[in-house]
Write an enzyme that holds these catalytic residues in place. Structure first.
Site, PDB file in Angstrom:
ATOM      1  N   LYS A 208      -7.089   5.749  -3.401  1.00 21.90           N
ATOM      2  CA  LYS A 208      -7.881   6.254  -2.763  1.00 21.90           C
ATOM      3  C   LYS A 208      -7.837   7.715  -2.903  1.00 21.90           C
ATOM      4  O   LYS A 208      -8.974   8.353  -3.283  1.00 21.90           O
ATOM      5  CB  LYS A 208      -7.799   5.879  -1.290  1.00 21.90           C
ATOM      6  CG  LYS A 208      -8.871   6.529  -0.123  1.00 21.90           C
ATOM      7  CD  LYS A 208      -8.708   5.773   1.299  1.00 21.90           C
ATOM      8  CE  LYS A 208      -9.516   6.658   2.130  1.00 21.90           C
ATOM      9  NZ  LYS A 208      -9.197   6.346   3.559  1.00 21.90           N
ATOM     10  N   GLU A 214       3.652   8.317  -6.572  1.00 22.27           N
ATOM     11  CA  GLU A 214       4.042   7.003  -7.258  1.00 22.27           C
ATOM     12  C   GLU A 214       3.269   6.960  -8.290  1.00 22.27           C
ATOM     13  O   GLU A 214       3.380   6.785  -9.287  1.00 22.27           O
ATOM     14  CB  GLU A 214       4.354   5.980  -6.427  1.00 22.27           C
ATOM     15  CG  GLU A 214       5.451   6.207  -5.125  1.00 22.27           C
ATOM     16  CD  GLU A 214       4.792   6.764  -3.886  1.00 22.27           C
ATOM     17  OE1 GLU A 214       4.084   7.392  -3.754  1.00 22.27           O
ATOM     18  OE2 GLU A 214       5.874   6.530  -2.833  1.00 22.27           O
ATOM     19  N   GLY A 269      -6.960   2.609   3.663  1.00 22.06           N
ATOM     20  CA  GLY A 269      -6.184   2.216   2.533  1.00 22.06           C
ATOM     21  C   GLY A 269      -5.659   0.635   2.665  1.00 22.06           C
ATOM     22  O   GLY A 269      -5.859  -0.241   1.830  1.00 22.06           O
ATOM     23  N   ARG A 270      -5.298   0.257   3.639  1.00 19.63           N
ATOM     24  CA  ARG A 270      -4.840  -1.082   3.783  1.00 19.63           C
ATOM     25  C   ARG A 270      -5.948  -2.091   3.983  1.00 19.63           C
ATOM     26  O   ARG A 270      -5.628  -3.148   4.035  1.00 19.63           O
ATOM     27  CB  ARG A 270      -3.813  -1.172   5.201  1.00 19.63           C
ATOM     28  CG  ARG A 270      -4.176  -0.605   6.482  1.00 19.63           C
ATOM     29  CD  ARG A 270      -3.119  -0.261   7.471  1.00 19.63           C
ATOM     30  NE  ARG A 270      -3.433   0.396   8.548  1.00 19.63           N
ATOM     31  CZ  ARG A 270      -3.475   1.666   8.534  1.00 19.63           C
ATOM     32  NH1 ARG A 270      -2.930   2.347   7.342  1.00 19.63           N
ATOM     33  NH2 ARG A 270      -3.764   2.323   9.558  1.00 19.63           N
ATOM     34  N   GLU A 355       1.509  -0.572   9.509  1.00 17.70           N
ATOM     35  CA  GLU A 355       0.737   0.899   9.367  1.00 17.70           C
ATOM     36  C   GLU A 355      -0.272   0.946  10.465  1.00 17.70           C
ATOM     37  O   GLU A 355      -0.473   2.019  10.561  1.00 17.70           O
ATOM     38  CB  GLU A 355       0.413   0.964   8.116  1.00 17.70           C
ATOM     39  CG  GLU A 355       0.425   2.293   7.435  1.00 17.70           C
ATOM     40  CD  GLU A 355       0.334   2.728   6.114  1.00 17.70           C
ATOM     41  OE1 GLU A 355       1.121   3.244   5.149  1.00 17.70           O
ATOM     42  OE2 GLU A 355      -0.682   2.133   5.418  1.00 17.70           O
ATOM     43  N   HIS A 386      16.175 -23.016   4.690  1.00 19.24           N
ATOM     44  CA  HIS A 386      17.588 -22.926   4.213  1.00 19.24           C
ATOM     45  C   HIS A 386      17.967 -21.291   4.134  1.00 19.24           C
ATOM     46  O   HIS A 386      18.811 -21.155   3.353  1.00 19.24           O
ATOM     47  CB  HIS A 386      17.711 -23.713   2.849  1.00 19.24           C
ATOM     48  CG  HIS A 386      16.911 -24.890   2.815  1.00 19.24           C
ATOM     49  ND1 HIS A 386      17.900 -25.909   3.259  1.00 19.24           N
ATOM     50  CD2 HIS A 386      15.846 -25.509   2.899  1.00 19.24           C
ATOM     51  CE1 HIS A 386      17.198 -27.068   2.906  1.00 19.24           C
ATOM     52  NE2 HIS A 386      15.979 -26.812   3.071  1.00 19.24           N
ATOM     53  N   LYS A 514       7.123  11.840   2.805  1.00 17.72           N
ATOM     54  CA  LYS A 514       6.493  12.410   1.835  1.00 17.72           C
ATOM     55  C   LYS A 514       6.705  13.814   1.764  1.00 17.72           C
ATOM     56  O   LYS A 514       7.214  14.417   0.461  1.00 17.72           O
ATOM     57  CB  LYS A 514       5.133  12.099   1.656  1.00 17.72           C
ATOM     58  CG  LYS A 514       4.383  10.726   1.658  1.00 17.72           C
ATOM     59  CD  LYS A 514       3.144  10.880   1.529  1.00 17.72           C
ATOM     60  CE  LYS A 514       2.663   9.349   1.452  1.00 17.72           C
ATOM     61  NZ  LYS A 514       1.108   9.479   1.925  1.00 17.72           N
TER      62      LYS A 514
HETATM   63  O1  F6P Z   1       1.626   4.643   2.746  1.00 20.52           O
HETATM   64  C1  F6P Z   1       0.524   5.515   3.117  1.00 20.52           C
HETATM   65  C2  F6P Z   1      -0.774   5.373   2.285  1.00 20.52           C
HETATM   66  O2  F6P Z   1      -1.541   6.312   2.923  1.00 20.52           O
HETATM   67  C3  F6P Z   1      -1.314   4.007   2.481  1.00 20.52           C
HETATM   68  O3  F6P Z   1      -2.264   3.873   3.763  1.00 20.52           O
HETATM   69  C4  F6P Z   1      -2.241   3.420   1.373  1.00 20.52           C
HETATM   70  O4  F6P Z   1      -2.639   2.543   1.096  1.00 20.52           O
HETATM   71  C5  F6P Z   1      -1.180   4.058   0.455  1.00 20.52           C
HETATM   72  O5  F6P Z   1      -0.415   5.372   0.954  1.00 20.52           O
HETATM   73  C6  F6P Z   1      -1.699   4.593  -0.937  1.00 20.52           C
HETATM   74  O6  F6P Z   1      -2.690   5.538  -0.975  1.00 20.52           O
HETATM   75  P1  F6P Z   1      -3.684   5.801  -2.032  1.00 20.52           P
HETATM   76  O7  F6P Z   1      -4.310   4.735  -2.364  1.00 20.52           O
HETATM   77  O8  F6P Z   1      -4.353   7.313  -1.574  1.00 20.52           O
HETATM   78  O9  F6P Z   1      -2.890   6.383  -3.255  1.00 20.52           O
END
Ligand code: F6P
Length: 551
Positions: A208, A214, A269-270, A355, A386, A514
Site C-alpha cells: 500500500k 521488507e 492494510g489488513r 493490529e 496432540h 520500525k
Molecule cells: O505492519 C504494519 C503495516 O502497516 C500493516 O498494517 C500493513 O498491512 C503492512 O504494514 C504492510 O504495509 P504496506 O502494504 O504499506 O507495505
C-alpha cells in the site's frame, strides 16, 4: 464494585457486572438440561455459515445485556458511517471502505459513483492480467510463458492472500505455481528463487505504501537477481507488477504504469486482500472464483448491515468475545479449524484482530482501564489435540475457542472425514462437560486399578469442563464460504472496537520498532554511532553480534 479490566463506560456494563457476579459460576452443561431448545435458541445461519453459540456461559439475561452493550456503543450508526465513507479512522482521517470493494450486486453499483467505477475498472484490469498470465500471452524477457507467480509483500499485503489461496487449493490453476516472500530474512527470498525459473516468473510487489522496508528490499533483490540472470533492463516490466497507493514510488522503482494497479488510502492494510492486493488470488483461482469470494463477503456484509442485532452473527461473536475478555479475564481467543486448508486462517485473523484492537487509549485519547483486543492464535485439528489442547482442557486458564468446520471434504478418503468431524465435536463436548473425580475414580476401579492408586490418579484425571466454545459449520470450503468467513471476522473485530471505544483502523504501535531499526542498522554497519549509554542491553547485543560477524 468494578472488577479490574471490566468495561465501565457504557450503561449496560453496570448490569453486566451484576450478571457476572450472579452467574460467574454458571455451568454450561446445566443450561442444556434447563432448556432442551438451547441449541435452536443459540444458533443461527447466515451467508452459508452456521454458528452454534450454545456452549457459552450465557443465558437470556446475559445475552440481552451484552447486545445492549453493542447497541449503546452505537453499532447501528457506526455501520452507516462506515458505509457512507465517514472518516471513521479518525486518527488518520480516513474512510474505511473495504466493504465497498466487494460490492458486486448490480443494484448496488451506481455507474455515476466515482469510487465504485474506479473499483470496477481495477477489478477488470486484474481480470485481464490474470487472463494474460493464464493464457500464456504474458511472456517473460526470453519469451517464455509465466509459470510462477511470486507475491512480495508483508502484513496485510500478504496474510489475506496467503490464507485465501491455501483455503481454495481445489480451485488453483494447474499450470502455475505461486509463492510468497514477506520477511526481510534473506532465507525467504532465497528459498523461493531456488524453486522458480526466473525467466518464467512474475513478481507482484504488493505494498500500500510502497515504502515498507521488507517489501522494498525483497523487490530490489528480486530485480537484481533477474538482471543478473540475463533480463535486460528494458524487459524488467515483463516480470514486475506493482500494487500501491504510492504511484510515484512504483514509477521510481521502475515499474511501468501499465503494470501498476492502484489502491486507495481508504483500504486498511489488513483488509487489503479485497483490493488489487488480491491480484495473486485472481491469477491463481481465476476471475470467476474470485468473484464468488467477493460474493460470499458481500453476503456477510449484507447480513451484518441488515440483520437485527439479536440475529446478527458478527455482533453476537463480538459480544461473546467481550464477555470473556472483560468479565472472565480470558486474555486470549483461539481459532481452531478442522480442515487443513484453513491452516493460515488464524495467522490472518490474528493480524486483522490484534493490529486493529490492540489499543490502549479510547477515541478521545484517554487511557482505557479495561482490557481491549484478545491475543488471537490457533491452528488445525486434529493436530491441535496432540499439542496445546491439553492446556485448554486441564490448564488454569479459560480459552474461548471458535471451532471452524467445513463438513464436506474435497478428499473424503473413506471414513477419515467423518473421523475428523467426530473429533471436532468431541473437543467442544469434552471442553463443556469435563470429567469429575468420581467418574475418573469409577473408571479406574472398573479397569482393575487398586483403590489407593485409583484415588491418587483420579485427581490427575479430573477435567474441569465448563470451557466455552463456538462452532462455525459450513457445507464446504468454497470461494463463497471463505469470503463470508473472512468478512465475519472483520465485522466482529469492528464491533468489538466500537464497544471498547477505540480506533480499530490505525496501527501506530508498529511504528516505533520500525523507527529504531534504522539507527541500530547504522550502528551495526558502523556507518553512524548511536547513543546507547542508558541501554547496556542493546549496546551489548550489538557488540556481540559484531563479534560473531567478524569471527
Ligand atoms: O505492519 C504494519 C503495516 O502497516 C500493516 O498494517 C500493513 O498491512 C503492512 O504494514 C504492510 O504495509 P504496506 O502494504 O504499506 O507495505
Amino acid at each position: 464494585m468494578k472488577h479490574s479490566r471490566q468495561i465501565d463506560h457504557l450503561p449496560a456494563a453496570i448490569n453486566l457486572t451484576k450478571l457476572h457476579n450472579k452467574y460467574a459460576n454458571i455451568e454450561i452443561k446445566h443450561l442444556f438440561i434447563e432448556d432442551p431448545e438451547r441449541f435452536a435458541n443459540y444458533s443461527l445461519e447466515a451467508s452459508g455459515l452456521f454458528l452454534d453459540y450454545s456452549k457459552h456461559k450465557i443465558n437470556e439475561k446475559i445475552m440481552s445485556a451484552l447486545l445492549s452493550l453493542a447497541e449503546q456503543a452505537g453499532v447501528e450508526k457506526a455501520k452507516q458511517d462506515m458505509m457512507s465513507g465517514d472518516k471513521i479512522n479518525f486518527t488518520e482521517k480516513r474512510s474505511v471502505l473495504h466493504v465497498t470493494l466487494r460490492k458486486l450486486s448490480k443494484n448496488n453499483i451506481n455507474p455515476g459513483d466515482e469510487i465504485l467505477s474506479k473499483i470496477v475498472a481495477v477489478r477488470e484490469r486484474m481480470r485481464d492480467i490474470a487472463y494474460a498470465v493464464n493464457s500464456g500471452s504474458w511472456k517473460g524477457y526470453s519469451d517464455k510463458t509465466i509459470k510462477h507467480v511470486v507475491n512480495i509483500g508483508i502484513g496485510g499485503s500478504y496474510l489475506g492472500s496467503k490464507d485465501v489461496l491455501s483455503a481454495l487449493e481445489p480451485y488453483h490453476s494447474a499450470n502455475l505455481s505461486y509463492h510468497f516472500v514477506s520477511n526481510i530474512d534473506p532465507t525467504d527470498l532465497t528459498k523461493v528463487i531456488a524453486k522458480v525459473d526466473l525467466e518464467s516468473t512474475l513478481f507482484i510487489v504488493a505494498s500500500k505504501s510502497f515504502s515498507t522496508l521488507e517489501t522494498i528490499e525483497n523487490a530490489k533483490s528480486a530485480r537484481k537477481l533477474l538482471v543478473n540472470h540475463g533480463c535486460p533492463e528494458s524487459k524488467i516490466q515483463n516480470h514486475f507488477i506493482a500494487i500501491s497507493t504510492n504511484l510515484e514510488a512504483t514509477k521510481a522503482f521502475g515499474i511501468a504504469e501499465e503494470n501498476t494497479l492502484p489502491m486507495w488510502d481508504w483500504v486498511g492494510g489488513r483488509y487489503s486482500l479485497w483490493s488489487a492486493i488480491g491480484l495473486i488470488i485472481v491469477i491463481i483461482i481465476g476471475y470467476d472464483n474470485y468473484l464468488s469470494l467477493l460474493k460470499g463477503a458481500e453476503n456477510m456484509d449484507e447480513h451484518f448491515l441488515n440483520a437485527p442485532i439479536e440475529k446478527n452473527m458478527p455482533i453476537i461473536m463480538a459480544v461473546l468475545g467481550v464477555w470473556y475478555q472483560n468479565y472472565f479475564n480470558s486474555q486470549t481467543h483461539a481459532l481452531i479449524s478442522y480442515d487443513s486448508r484453513l491452516k493460515d486462517l488464524s495467522e490472518h485473523i490474528q493480524q486483522v484482530d490484534m493490529e486493529s484492537n490492540g489499543k490502549q487509549v479510547n477515541q478521545q485519547g484517554n487511557k482505557v482501564d479495561y482490557d481491549t483486543g484478545a491475543i488471537i492464535w490457533g491452528g488445525v485439528g486434529t493436530n491441535d489435540q496432540h499439542s496445546y489442547m491439553q492446556l485448554i482442557h486441564q490448564g488454569t486458564r479459560t480459552v474461548p475457542i471458535d471451532f471452524i468446520i467445513p463438513v464436506k471434504s474435497f478428499n473424503p478418503l473413506e471414513s477419515q472425514q467423518q473421523w475428523l468431524l467426530a473429533n471436532a465435536l468431541a473437543q467442544s463436548k469434552a471442553l463443556m462437560e469435563g470429567k469429575t473425580e468420581d467418574i475418573a475414580y469409577d473408571e479406574l476401579i472398573d479397569s482393575g486399578k487398586q483403590q489407593q492408586y485409583a484415588e491418587y490418579l483420579a485427581k490427575h484425571k479430573v477435567i474441569a469442563g465448563n470451557k466455552p466454545s463456538s462452532t462455525i459449520l459450513m457445507k464446504q470450503l468454497t470461494p463463497e464460504t471463505m469470503g463470508a468467513l473472512i468478512a465475519l471476522y472483520e465485522h466482529k473485530v469492528f464491533v468489538q472496537g466500537l464497544i471498547w471505544n477505540i480506533n480499530s483502523f490505525d496501527q501506530w504501535g508498529v511504528e516505533l520498532g520500525k523507527e529504531l531499526s534504522s539507527p541500530i542498522m547504522e550502528q551495526l554497519t558502523g556507518t553512524a554511532s548511536l547513543n546507547l549509554n542508558a541501554d547496556s542491553s542493546t549496546a551489548g547485543l550489538i557488540n556481540m553480534i559484531n563479534s560473531y560477524l567478524k569471527n
